[in-house]
Design an enzyme around this catalytic site. Structure first.
Site, short mmCIF file in Angstrom:
data_model
loop_
_atom_site.label_atom_id
_atom_site.label_comp_id
_atom_site.label_asym_id
_atom_site.label_seq_id
_atom_site.Cartn_x
_atom_site.Cartn_y
_atom_site.Cartn_z
CG ASN A 1 -17.59 -78.87 -74.07
OD1 ASN A 1 -16.27 -78.60 -74.16
ND2 ASN A 1 -18.42 -78.13 -74.87
CD GLU B 1 -9.55 -77.44 -68.58
OE1 GLU B 1 -8.98 -78.24 -67.54
OE2 GLU B 1 -9.86 -77.55 -69.56
NE ARG C 1 -8.48 -85.78 -72.82
CZ ARG C 1 -7.62 -86.14 -72.14
NH1 ARG C 1 -7.06 -87.33 -72.77
NH2 ARG C 1 -7.15 -85.73 -71.12
CB CYS D 1 -14.20 -82.49 -75.06
SG CYS D 1 -12.62 -82.63 -74.13
CB SER E 1 -10.83 -63.91 -74.11
OG SER E 1 -11.61 -62.84 -74.52
N GLY E 2 -10.51 -61.26 -72.29
CA GLY E 2 -11.22 -60.24 -71.36
C GLY E 2 -12.68 -60.07 -71.70
CG ASP F 1 -11.15 -81.17 -65.79
OD1 ASP F 1 -10.96 -82.07 -66.80
OD2 ASP F 1 -11.65 -80.17 -66.13
CB ALA G 1 -5.34 -83.91 -74.74
#
Length: 645
Positions: free
Chosen positions: A81, A83, A54, A2, A380-381, A106, A56
């Protein structure tokens, strides 16, 4: 993911003029719509005005922000902002403590964790985040940023108000905030750029909460402190135990980050890092009866123009094909031509609010726009090279000796391009070395490593003289381990932060959330203490990671020589950059000419390309340096930057 923005004012009650303050906060949030195109909200309370845009990902219907929670007679409000990857574990822990939840987002778990644990809540979080929480009882705001610095948090003071936002542009949306570049800002751009010092926002008065920091904002001001750091610990496991332990941590991090209520994919270059992530993800999806989507990038006609080199020995495509066949993913090949690459240079500046890694940025920006059409979340790596020691300078004897950033050894080049009168005012070398020394001072090491040079101080001139006079082969094991720690810390605090900033801005410009499992703090703190002889097992680059990956990757990918992020080899791109930079030099009205030495630039443009003096590591050689200068010129105009030196 976000966008968050807003302001705090402890000198007045913002509810007394709620509508005006609501409009102000909304204005700051609106410029971040690209970060969160799905929803927007503003909430005003006594001393805070919070705005949120946001994207989502979890619980799209009920996870709106700013989020208010009333508990035990107190109001708490959050803008967040990021996860969390341990959401369910935290939720269950909090339920056992008597808390209840209205959503599966969360956001509510994070807010409740703060209510339950106060400022120590950050120690319980596994994820990527930046957030602000208003506590109505204590009349304070708690601020925090994730350990690796994946999610940004910029701030400044204006008229006794604390302004904040996910991107610098949100600060500039506040009335009368100007883009001013001082002497230190110029040192950042030309001495360190595209990297930035931790906590530095480049513009005068603009700051950033450093990674792994949190703080309290109240009537007495802002107090920040570090809540996590890389600690030096003795590594006691043998090699086989280390491989198993690191594999368990890494694979768990990848699986945790696959949780999403929206379409998710991975980036797949056919290199070791992205292939590990994609292989584990594909297996996870397969067990759920699903097929993983993967993406790779290249440039139009690169199969014709590609020239193998020490740093880029092979093209990606053959190894991507091997991986797709191995993991049975639904793969998408994306390509970009040189015209598109050039045009995106300017969009990349607007996304970052600063000049950046040139076409390394603009290519990712282009590809992220394509991915966003079909997916919202991507793994991503990124960060494996910094953590497992993949870059050339980890093995460079010169880097073991030189007290300087190993990806920008040639400060003479950076000073040479400046106009003499500008260079004379900046003291560029002193500024860069001061930032380097700060990193050395915060590098944690074992006592026996620190004492390996006897009475010689770690950061003293004597220390560096000792290094210059001592053959690397004659280093004591403890002394070499100390230096390896320092180089590791430099990479984590500088090179990794630069790439994470690039990843966030270029992908979030299209509302694409990118997750980086290698930056899981458990992986980082464990691998930090693994000895170099394990990481470089049998003389193989990232030998430890190769052995971790063996069970999930085909032999051809395991044996592939390391290659960096792909770049174009089309000579038309470099010629276009030279042409555009020449036009800027010839136009005396262009702001770049007030800073750079046109005569020197002309000589560089007219000379054969020099790839042996990179501006910033292996990804930014002479063509990217030209692109960087073009970006600076555009940035100075677009942001109407005022220079004060």
């Amino acid at each position: 993911m976000c966008g968050i923005a807003g302001f705090c004012d402890f000198n007045q009650n913002l509810l007394l003029n709620a509508e005006e303050n609501r409009m102000l906060a909304a204005r700051m949030g609106k410029v971040l719509t690209h970060r969160g195109p799905d929803d927007a909200g503003v909430l005003i309370d006594e001393h805070i005005a919070f705005a949120h845009t946001r994207l989502a990902v979890i619980d799209p219907e009920r996870g709106r922000q700013p989020m208010r929670k009333h508990w035990d007679g107190v109001d708490y409000i959050i803008v967040y902002n990021g996860e969390l990857y341990n959401t369910e574990e935290l939720r269950e822990e909090l339920k056992l403590a008597g808390f209840t939840f209205e959503t599966s987002a969360d956001t509510e778990v994070l807010l409740t964790a703060y209510i339950a644990y106060g400022k120590s809540c950050v120690e319980k979080l596994n994820g990527i985040f930046s957030f602000a929480i208003w506590n109505n009882r204590e009349k304070s705001v708690f601020l925090a940023r994730d350990r690796a610095g994946v999610k940004p948090f910029f701030y400044m003071e204006k008229d006794q108000r604390f302004l904040f936002g996910s991107e610098i542009k949100s600060l500039f949306a506040y009335p009368e905030v100007k883009a001013v570049l001082g002497r230190y800002g110029l040192c950042e751009i030309f001495g360190l750029g595209p990297a930035r010092s931790l906590g530095c926002g480049v513009f005068l008065g603009v700051h950033e909460i450093p990674p792994a920091y949190c703080g309290i904002l109240d009537y007495s001001g802002l107090k920040l402190w570090r809540y996590w750091d890389m600690e030096a610990k003795e590594h006691k496991e043998n090699y086989e135990e280390t491989v198993d332990h690191a594999r368990e941590l890494l694979f768990d991090a990848i699986r945790r980050q696959l949780v999403s209520d929206v379409p998710i994919c991975t980036l797949l270059s056919g290199g070791l890092d992205s292939s590990v992530v994609s292989a584990v993800a594909a297996d996870y999806f397969k067990k759920q009866g699903k097929q993983l989507d993967t993406y790779s990038f290249d440039y139009v006609d690169n199969d014709i123009n590609f020239k193998a080199s020490k740093f880029q020995p092979t093209q990606d495509r053959p190894f991507v094909d091997k991986m797709v066949e191995h993991i049975h993913s639904n793969h998408h090949y994306l390509s970009c031509n040189y015209d598109e690459l050039y045009e995106k240079l300017f969009s990349a500046v607007r996304a970052k609010d600063l000049p950046g890694m040139a076409d390394v940025d603009s290519s990712l920006l282009f590809f992220a726009e394509k991915i966003k059409k079909h997916h919202t979340v991507c793994l991503s790596g990124e960060c494996a090279d910094e953590i497992f020691g993949g870059y050339p300078w980890f093995r460079d004897e010169e880097a073991l000796r030189m007290p300087i950033f190993p990806w920008s050894k040639d400060l003479k080049l950076r000073q040479l391009v400046l106009r003499p009168e500008i260079a004379g005012k900046l003291f560029l070398e002193e500024y860069v070395m001061a930032q380097y020394e700060k990193t050395m001072q915060r590098t944690k090491c074992l006592f026996e490593e620190k004492e390996s040079f006897g009475t010689i101080g770690i950061s003293s001139k004597d220390y560096w003289n000792y290094l210059q006079e001592t053959e690397v082969s004659k280093f004591s094991q403890k002394a070499e381990r100390l230096r390896r720690r320092q180089i590791s810390r430099l990479n984590l605090d500088w090179f990794m932060e630069t790439l994470l900033e690039r990843k966030d801005r270029m992908t979030m410009a299209s509302g694409l959330e990118v997750r980086v499992p290698f930056a899981d703090h458990r992986v980082m703190e464990y691998v930090y203490n693994i000895p170099w002889e394990y990481k470089y097992k049998d003389g193989r680059v990232k030998g430890l990671l190769l052995d971790i990956a063996k069970p999930v990757l085909p032999r051809e990918v395991i044996e592939r020589k390391k290659c960096p992020y792909p770049k174009t080899y089309d000579p038309k791109y470099e010629n276009l950059l030279k042409k555009k930079l020449s036009e800027i030099i010839e136009d005396k009205e262009e702001p770049l000419n007030a800073l750079l030495n046109g005569r020197i630039l002309k000589q560089m443009i007219q000379s054969p390309s020099d790839y042996g003096r990179p501006w910033f590591g292996q990804l930014m050689a002479q063509p990217q340096m030209f692109a960087y200068f073009i970006e600076i010129n555009y940035w100075l105009k677009e942001y109407q930057v005022e220079i004060r030196i």
